[in-house]
Design a protein around this motif. Structure first.
Motif, PDB file in Angstrom:
ATOM      1  N   GLU A 139       0.824  -1.211   0.000  1.00  0.00           N
ATOM      2  CA  GLU A 139       0.000   0.000   0.000  1.00  0.00           C
ATOM      3  C   GLU A 139       0.857   1.259   0.000  1.00  0.00           C
ATOM      4  N   TRP A 140       2.047   1.138   0.615  1.00  0.00           N
ATOM      5  CA  TRP A 140       2.900   2.322   0.714  1.00  0.00           C
ATOM      6  C   TRP A 140       3.804   2.515  -0.503  1.00  0.00           C
ATOM      7  N   ALA A 141       3.617   1.660  -1.534  1.00  0.00           N
ATOM      8  CA  ALA A 141       4.444   1.787  -2.736  1.00  0.00           C
ATOM      9  C   ALA A 141       4.176   3.129  -3.416  1.00  0.00           C
ATOM     10  N   ALA A 173       3.136   1.972 -12.998  1.00  0.00           N
ATOM     11  CA  ALA A 173       3.943   1.137 -13.894  1.00  0.00           C
ATOM     12  C   ALA A 173       3.476  -0.316 -13.828  1.00  0.00           C
ATOM     13  N   HIS A 174       3.117  -0.758 -12.608  1.00  0.00           N
ATOM     14  CA  HIS A 174       2.615  -2.132 -12.448  1.00  0.00           C
ATOM     15  C   HIS A 174       1.293  -2.313 -13.189  1.00  0.00           C
ATOM     16  N   ALA A 175       0.414  -1.318 -13.064  1.00  0.00           N
ATOM     17  CA  ALA A 175      -0.885  -1.404 -13.738  1.00  0.00           C
ATOM     18  C   ALA A 175      -0.717  -1.421 -15.256  1.00  0.00           C
ATOM     19  N   GLN A 176       0.195  -0.606 -15.777  1.00  0.00           N
ATOM     20  CA  GLN A 176       0.418  -0.578 -17.222  1.00  0.00           C
ATOM     21  C   GLN A 176       1.013  -1.900 -17.722  1.00  0.00           C
ATOM     22  N   ALA A 177       1.910  -2.474 -16.904  1.00  0.00           N
ATOM     23  CA  ALA A 177       2.544  -3.736 -17.305  1.00  0.00           C
ATOM     24  C   ALA A 177       1.524  -4.867 -17.366  1.00  0.00           C
ATOM     25  N   THR A 178       0.660  -4.952 -16.363  1.00  0.00           N
ATOM     26  CA  THR A 178      -0.343  -6.020 -16.356  1.00  0.00           C
ATOM     27  C   THR A 178      -1.396  -5.804 -17.440  1.00  0.00           C
ATOM     28  N   ALA A 179      -1.637  -4.544 -17.792  1.00  0.00           N
ATOM     29  CA  ALA A 179      -2.609  -4.261 -18.849  1.00  0.00           C
ATOM     30  C   ALA A 179      -2.108  -4.742 -20.210  1.00  0.00           C
TER      31      ALA A 179
END
Length: 500
Positions: A211-213, A220-226
């Motif tokens: 949560e503290w990321a 970047a994580h959301a774009q990668a998984t997308a």
């Protein structure tokens, strides 16, 4: 390369006895004997005894020898009744329901044991001739040792046709070589596949984002998984070789050492057949395979653990299901999902290429997971010649019994002749069968869709099949890559009931 130019292989004939009017030669001989007994009794004036002998003979033939069903795939009344009686007995004794855990009543130390014959498996760990760790499975009830090799096959679609043909030829050589080792009881090739949505995996990965990321890291994580494809395939291939303990060594310890020395040979052969870098499975590897088979949703958890570097110390002896129920007809329920199994009864009546079974082995929709297992039973040169002669006689009898032989009959006669010719030229003969287990959600809709999809896949291969309606648990576990050879568990009652 055009379809006509592709290398064709396979010379498949049903091992079922030839029938005339639904009866094999032994069946007709039984009818003749019954008539002769009646005549003898009539000669001596025992008319009642003669009629009784004829009646009993005809009843025996009708129940135990007359086959009802499709060409070469009929079954006797006795076999059908035995299945239902066995299922009823299992229901009455509670054997159709299996539970594990603290409240299961299983003995201490076996609270998560595998069900049925698998509960009697002994794990033997060691190191093979090249220093690789392995686990052999000792099937104590039948005196067999099994080794499972995990393969990562090359993608056939990306290979040149020449290389693909060479790999098929090498694999055929491996199957043929099974007959040269008289201690081998059989072998299996198991292909498990699933077509998975990325959503559960993405949700699982998001759960591990702190949560503290920083916001930039989350974005970047959301774009990668997308960017991940909406669906991906999960495929695993296992080759299992089973040896007879008494044939391979004086005792279990010697047999284990002998099998360990043979493992590199089979590993090299499967590598040359396009199996990637085969590795002999350990107890932990096999436990993972079994746990995912019981509940395919665990595949996502296992993949996530791999990404995060988490190890799963579970051993095969601890990988039993939470529950396994096979009291309904055809369908088994286990660990929140359902499954059913179909078995080949007659091989495709065609020559095949490497693409004939492509749809059957490839990942498919409508299933949570699909498992196809091919069983090979090696025949010695003497057994092969005897079987070829039997096939030649039976196909000729079946064709000549009709006023006008069909194209199928004539083709079987030619194949039987070719069998003998190939054996004279040094070819090997193997008995084989195929079983398919599919897993789906435990709903009526999912069952209906899975059934229709499985029928379509099996029909596309031109083979004759039937669903396993009774003994679903046995069929489910036979398709696991654990070295269960169905013919090793067949007793005299099954043999007689299936007819002669």
């Amino acid at each position: 390369m055009s379809e006509k130019e592709k290398v064709k292989f396979g010379n498949w004939l049903s091992a079922a006895p030839a029938t005339m009017g639904g009866l094999s030669m032994i069946g007709w001989m039984s009818v003749v004997i019954a008539v002769m007994l009646m005549v003898v009794c009539f000669i001596f004036g025992n008319f009642l005894g003669g009629l009784l002998a004829l009646l009993l003979g005809l009843i025996f033939v009708f129940l135990f020898m007359f086959r009802f069903g499709e060409m070469d795939a009929g079954r006797t009344i006795a076999a059908r009744v035995l299945e239902r009686a066995s299922q009823k007995r299992r229901k009455d004794t509670g054997a159709t329901q299996y539970r594990t855990g603290l409240f299961s009543g299983l003995p201490a130390g076996q609270l998560w044991a595998l069900p049925g014959a698998l509960a009697d498996i002994e794990e033997l760990n060691g190191t093979d001739g090249e220093g690789e760790s392995f686990t052999l499975l000792h099937h104590r009830s039948v005196g067999k040792l099994a080794a499972t090799l995990t393969c990562v096959p090359d993608g056939a679609d990306l290979l040149p046709q020449g290389m693909l043909d060479a790999q098929v030829e090498t694999f055929g050589g491996w199957i043929a070589d099974l007959s040269e080792d008289t201690s081998i009881a059989g072998a299996t090739i198991t292909v498990e596949s699933a077509l998975l949505s990325k959503k559960p995996l993405v949700q699982k990965l998001e759960g591990h984002v702190a949560e503290w990321a920083p916001a930039a890291a989350k974005e970047a994580h959301a774009q990668a998984t997308a960017q991940l494809p909406d669906f991906f395939t999960d495929t695993s291939v296992h080759g299992t070789v089973v040896w007879d303990v008494k044939s391979v060594g004086e005792d279990l310890e010697e047999a284990t050492a002998e099998v360990a020395g043979k493992l590199p040979y089979h590993r090299d052969f499967l590598y040359a057949s396009g199996g990637g870098m085969p590795a002999v499975g350990t107890s932990e590897d096999l436990a993972r395979v079994v746990q995912i088979a019981y509940n395919p949703h665990r595949a996502i958890e296992a993949a996530t653990d791999d990404l995060l570097g988490h190890e799963n110390p579970m051993r095969l002896s601890e990988a039993g299901p939470d529950y396994f129920d096979d009291f309904p007809t055809r369908v088994a329920f286990h660990d929140g999902v359902a499954s059913m199994t179909a078995v080949m009864v007659i091989p495709p009546r065609i020559h095949i290429t490497e693409k004939t079974f492509k749809k059957l082995f490839a990942p498919a929709t409508k299933f949570l997971r699909k498992r196809v297992t091919v069983f090979y039973r090696p025949l010695s040169s003497g057994e092969a010649l005897k079987k070829a002669e039997q096939l030649r006689r039976s196909t000729r009898t079946s064709a000549s019994a009709k006023s006008m032989a069909s194209a199928f009959d004539e083709n079987k006669v030619q194949l039987a002749k070719k069998n003998e010719s190939d054996l004279v030229d040094g070819a090997a003969m193997q008995a084989f069968s195929l079983m398919v287990t599919v897993t789906f959600e435990p709903t009526k809709k999912a069952y209906r869709e899975a059934t229709q999809k499985l029928k379509n896949l099996l029909e596309s291969t031109k083979l004759t099949y039937r669903f396993v309606d009774y003994g679903v648990s046995s069929a489910f576990h036979a398709t696991l890559p654990l070295g269960i050879l169905p013919w090793e568990y067949k007793d005299i009652v099954d043999t007689v009931a299936e007819g002669m």
